[in-house]
Design a protein around this motif. Structure first.
Motif, mmCIF file in Angstrom:
data_model
loop_
_atom_site.group_PDB
_atom_site.id
_atom_site.type_symbol
_atom_site.label_atom_id
_atom_site.label_comp_id
_atom_site.label_asym_id
_atom_site.label_seq_id
_atom_site.Cartn_x
_atom_site.Cartn_y
_atom_site.Cartn_z
ATOM 1 N N ARG A 67 -25.991 37.439 -8.257
ATOM 2 C CA ARG A 67 -26.776 36.356 -7.329
ATOM 3 C C ARG A 67 -26.393 37.047 -6.316
ATOM 4 N NH1 ARG A 67 -27.917 32.797 -11.712
ATOM 5 N NH2 ARG A 67 -25.920 31.435 -10.481
ATOM 6 N N ARG A 68 -24.596 36.411 -5.589
ATOM 7 C CA ARG A 68 -24.001 36.891 -5.220
ATOM 8 C C ARG A 68 -23.773 37.990 -4.686
ATOM 9 N NH1 ARG A 68 -19.584 32.448 -6.479
ATOM 10 N NH2 ARG A 68 -20.702 30.326 -6.476
ATOM 11 N N LYS A 69 -23.731 38.943 -5.145
ATOM 12 C CA LYS A 69 -23.060 40.191 -5.194
ATOM 13 C C LYS A 69 -21.515 40.241 -4.912
ATOM 14 C CE LYS A 69 -27.759 42.040 -4.154
ATOM 15 N NZ LYS A 69 -28.402 42.825 -3.548
ATOM 16 N N HIS A 70 -20.870 39.396 -5.134
ATOM 17 C CA HIS A 70 -19.542 39.208 -4.906
ATOM 18 C C HIS A 70 -19.226 38.702 -6.075
ATOM 19 C CE1 HIS A 70 -16.214 38.387 -2.485
ATOM 20 N NE2 HIS A 70 -16.447 36.870 -3.164
ATOM 21 N N ALA A 71 -17.455 39.201 -6.392
ATOM 22 C CA ALA A 71 -16.785 38.567 -7.213
ATOM 23 C C ALA A 71 -15.735 37.394 -6.455
ATOM 24 C CB ALA A 71 -16.240 39.385 -8.527
ATOM 25 N N ALA A 72 -15.418 36.358 -6.019
ATOM 26 C CA ALA A 72 -14.018 35.352 -5.762
ATOM 27 C C ALA A 72 -12.923 35.521 -6.673
ATOM 28 C CB ALA A 72 -14.772 34.006 -5.633
ATOM 29 N N SER A 73 -12.310 35.452 -6.151
ATOM 30 C CA SER A 73 -10.654 35.115 -6.586
ATOM 31 C C SER A 73 -10.665 34.496 -8.676
ATOM 32 C CB SER A 73 -9.863 34.937 -5.972
ATOM 33 O OG SER A 73 -8.834 36.094 -5.279
ATOM 34 N N GLU A 74 -11.702 33.915 -8.378
ATOM 35 C CA GLU A 74 -11.581 32.320 -9.550
ATOM 36 C C GLU A 74 -12.145 32.996 -10.734
ATOM 37 O OE1 GLU A 74 -12.973 27.812 -10.153
ATOM 38 O OE2 GLU A 74 -13.417 28.367 -8.193
ATOM 39 N N ASP A 75 -13.781 33.970 -9.861
ATOM 40 C CA ASP A 75 -14.762 34.527 -11.298
ATOM 41 C C ASP A 75 -13.502 35.445 -11.678
ATOM 42 O OD1 ASP A 75 -16.696 32.895 -9.819
ATOM 43 O OD2 ASP A 75 -16.853 34.209 -8.176
ATOM 44 N N LEU A 76 -13.128 36.409 -11.111
ATOM 45 C CA LEU A 76 -12.633 37.492 -11.260
ATOM 46 C C LEU A 76 -10.979 36.394 -12.478
ATOM 47 C CD1 LEU A 76 -11.107 40.028 -8.443
ATOM 48 C CD2 LEU A 76 -13.212 40.408 -10.420
ATOM 49 N N CYS A 77 -10.570 35.652 -12.087
ATOM 50 C CA CYS A 77 -8.998 35.365 -13.030
ATOM 51 C C CYS A 77 -10.685 34.872 -13.997
ATOM 52 C CB CYS A 77 -8.431 33.953 -12.472
ATOM 53 S SG CYS A 77 -7.760 34.582 -11.261
ATOM 54 N N ARG A 78 -11.538 33.776 -13.951
ATOM 55 C CA ARG A 78 -11.863 33.486 -14.693
ATOM 56 C C ARG A 78 -12.447 34.043 -16.096
ATOM 57 N NH1 ARG A 78 -13.856 27.783 -14.869
ATOM 58 N NH2 ARG A 78 -12.889 26.494 -13.071
ATOM 59 N N LEU A 79 -13.036 35.310 -15.763
ATOM 60 C CA LEU A 79 -13.943 36.810 -16.253
ATOM 61 C C LEU A 79 -12.524 36.931 -17.449
ATOM 62 C CD1 LEU A 79 -16.137 38.208 -14.150
ATOM 63 C CD2 LEU A 79 -16.578 36.833 -16.731
ATOM 64 N N SER A 80 -11.272 37.299 -16.634
ATOM 65 C CA SER A 80 -10.014 38.395 -17.445
ATOM 66 C C SER A 80 -9.633 37.554 -18.314
ATOM 67 C CB SER A 80 -9.017 37.891 -16.693
ATOM 68 O OG SER A 80 -9.440 38.807 -15.116
ATOM 69 N N LEU A 81 -9.754 35.519 -18.204
ATOM 70 C CA LEU A 81 -9.315 34.601 -19.480
ATOM 71 C C LEU A 81 -10.752 34.978 -19.942
ATOM 72 C CD1 LEU A 81 -7.474 32.329 -20.570
ATOM 73 C CD2 LEU A 81 -9.131 31.296 -19.451
ATOM 74 N N ALA A 82 -11.699 34.699 -20.080
ATOM 75 C CA ALA A 82 -12.396 34.639 -20.712
ATOM 76 C C ALA A 82 -12.487 36.113 -22.042
ATOM 77 C CB ALA A 82 -14.108 34.411 -20.495
ATOM 78 N N PHE A 83 -12.441 37.247 -21.439
ATOM 79 C CA PHE A 83 -12.552 38.713 -22.071
ATOM 80 C C PHE A 83 -10.915 38.490 -23.061
ATOM 81 C CE2 PHE A 83 -13.717 40.557 -18.120
ATOM 82 C CZ PHE A 83 -15.173 40.674 -18.545
ATOM 83 N N LEU A 84 -9.949 38.080 -22.861
ATOM 84 C CA LEU A 84 -8.971 37.501 -23.609
ATOM 85 C C LEU A 84 -9.208 37.461 -25.095
ATOM 86 C CD1 LEU A 84 -5.476 37.336 -21.408
ATOM 87 C CD2 LEU A 84 -6.473 39.361 -22.985
ATOM 88 N N GLN A 85 -10.654 35.874 -25.252
ATOM 89 C CA GLN A 85 -10.614 35.551 -26.256
ATOM 90 C C GLN A 85 -10.785 35.791 -27.285
ATOM 91 O OE1 GLN A 85 -11.835 31.536 -24.106
ATOM 92 N NE2 GLN A 85 -9.741 31.233 -22.983
ATOM 93 N N GLY A 86 -11.787 36.612 -26.882
ATOM 94 C CA GLY A 86 -13.057 36.880 -27.685
ATOM 95 C C GLY A 86 -13.344 38.817 -27.598
ATOM 96 N N ILE A 87 -14.041 39.513 -28.437
ATOM 97 C CA ILE A 87 -14.666 41.122 -27.978
ATOM 98 C C ILE A 87 -16.016 40.371 -27.656
ATOM 99 C CG2 ILE A 87 -15.899 42.746 -29.381
ATOM 100 C CD1 ILE A 87 -12.807 43.596 -30.622
ATOM 101 N N ASP A 88 -16.593 39.127 -28.077
ATOM 102 C CA ASP A 88 -18.333 39.383 -28.397
ATOM 103 C C ASP A 88 -18.624 38.641 -26.431
ATOM 104 O OD1 ASP A 88 -18.677 39.165 -30.630
ATOM 105 O OD2 ASP A 88 -18.492 36.942 -31.167
ATOM 106 N N ASN A 89 -17.379 37.891 -26.053
ATOM 107 C CA ASN A 89 -17.001 37.976 -24.979
ATOM 108 C C ASN A 89 -16.828 39.262 -23.562
ATOM 109 O OD1 ASN A 89 -17.284 35.217 -24.990
ATOM 110 N ND2 ASN A 89 -14.613 34.885 -24.835
ATOM 111 N N SER A 90 -16.786 39.905 -23.754
ATOM 112 C CA SER A 90 -16.499 41.189 -23.381
ATOM 113 C C SER A 90 -17.892 42.078 -23.368
ATOM 114 C CB SER A 90 -15.381 42.671 -23.824
ATOM 115 O OG SER A 90 -14.214 41.925 -24.022
ATOM 116 N N ASN A 91 -18.594 42.175 -24.606
ATOM 117 C CA ASN A 91 -20.053 42.316 -25.618
ATOM 118 C C ASN A 91 -20.759 42.136 -24.360
ATOM 119 O OD1 ASN A 91 -18.693 44.190 -27.035
ATOM 120 N ND2 ASN A 91 -19.132 43.370 -28.905
ATOM 121 N N ALA A 92 -21.104 40.018 -24.197
ATOM 122 C CA ALA A 92 -22.045 39.940 -23.248
ATOM 123 C C ALA A 92 -22.223 39.948 -22.078
ATOM 124 C CB ALA A 92 -21.521 37.884 -23.669
ATOM 125 N N PHE A 93 -21.262 39.999 -21.319
ATOM 126 C CA PHE A 93 -20.519 40.719 -19.693
ATOM 127 C C PHE A 93 -21.262 41.472 -20.287
ATOM 128 C CE2 PHE A 93 -18.956 42.296 -16.584
ATOM 129 C CZ PHE A 93 -19.361 40.924 -15.147
#
Length: 354
Positions: A67-93
């Motif tokens: 919606r924002r067409k933009h990812a802030a630093s916090e978004d990138l850090c949260r997503l990075s952490l989520a992707f490390l926690q499981g393949i399901d998170n990567s697939n969902a994204f």
């Protein structure tokens, strides 16, 4: 060499590479200074406070950055952490239309630090399944390959880690990357004195293991012409002979000059101190057998001396490695075709152990 033996050798080398990559990435991220990240120290503390992030969290973040067409630093850090926690998170994204494109937009903006944050996020995303790597390669691959020419070391290394994940995961994605002039760029990083030599060597190893059928004749020719740029004392030299052998750089269809051949002989001589089960030594013998088979005496350097050749091959036979011996016999047979000395004298000088 039978397929089972080759498979075991590849598994051993891949295991070593995975261990190195894991340790190297951890070390680099620990040593990264907060000064390199604009205002990110507080963000990292907030992210660390989260116990876990599930697919619902990831879908929510993906829709928000869309919606924002933009990812802030916090978004990138949260997503990075989520992707490390499981393949399901990567697939969902990955299945959210337009989500990866937002990361690519951050990757291509005017700020270097945002490039780094975006690539590190994509790096963790690339730990997912093959279809995820395929999307990353098609949408962001050209940018990451281009950044390999830049001066920002952290950005280059993050790109190399991401490219390595993709090459190890998806054949189709690997083919896409190789069409972007990836191999020459990797070879330059592998050969030049820089902090990325080890990471570039890992990527070339993965190309030689998983994507060699997609390496173009021009890319093979480039490596053949620039073999001598790599030195045995450089980092990641243990991958050199494997890469050269798997990509058939010493095949009959590629011309080698004297300085390139000298480089191969020097690498081979440097590998003689390796243990019997060393892939470096095994592939070194195979490359030398191919070099001798080219039938050009000028390419042999010190190996053209029968006494020196016998000394080396006796040293290798003394290792009593049953997997290495067939390659040694082939090397010996090819050498005898030169008729540099009486074949019987050479054979009588051999010390082959049962």
């Amino acid at each position: 060499m039978d397929s089972d033996t080759t498979s075991v050798e590849n598994i051993l080398l891949r295991s070593k590479i995975r261990g190195y990559a894991r340790d190297q990435r951890l070390e680099c991220r620990i040593k990264a200074k907060d000064a390199m990240r604009i205002g990110l120290g507080q963000v990292m503390e907030e992210v660390a406070a989260l116990e876990s992030l599930g697919t619902k969290d990831v879908i929510g973040m993906a829709n928000r950055i869309k919606r924002r067409k933009h990812a802030a630093s916090e978004d990138l850090c949260r997503l990075s952490l989520a992707f490390l926690q499981g393949i399901d998170n990567s697939n969902a994204f990955a299945v959210i239309p337009g989500a990866i494109q937002v990361l690519v937009k951050e990757l291509t903006g005017p700020h270097i630090q945002r490039h780094i944050d975006a690539v590190e996020c994509l790096c963790n995303l690339s730990l997912g399944e093959a279809h995820v790597s395929e999307k990353i390669a098609s949408l962001a691959g050209s940018y990451m390959v281009t950044y390999l020419d830049g001066k920002e070391e952290r950005l280059k290394r993050s790109c190399l880690w991401t490219l390595a994940n993709i090459l190890a995961t998806c054949d189709k994605a690997g083919r896409t990357l190789l069409q972007m002039q990836l191999v020459p760029k990797l070879w330059r990083l592998y050969s030049d004195r820089n902090v990325c030599q080890e990471d570039a060597g890992i990527c070339l190893f993965l190309v030689a293991t998983h994507c060699r059928q997609h390496v173009s004749p021009d890319d093979r020719r480039y490596i053949a012409q620039n073999l001598h740029e790599k030195k045995p004392e450089d980092p990641a030299s243990e991958y050199f002979m494997y890469i050269v052998h798997q990509l058939e750089i010493v095949g009959q269809d590629l011309e080698l000059g004297v300085k390139q051949a000298e480089c191969l002989v020097h690498f081979f001589e440097a590998s003689l101190s390796s243990t019997a089960d060393s892939p470096c030594l095994t592939y070194g013998v195979r490359v030398m057998a191919n070099l001798v088979a080219k039938g050009d005496l000028q390419l042999l350097g010190g190996l053209a001396d029968p006494q020196n050749f016998v000394k080396i091959i006796n040293h290798l036979f003394a290792l009593r490695d049953p997997h290495l011996n067939p390659d040694l016999i082939r090397l010996l047979r090819n050498f005898l075709h030169f008729n540099l000395s009486d074949s019987n004298m050479i054979l009588d000088s051999l010390q082959i152990y049962a």
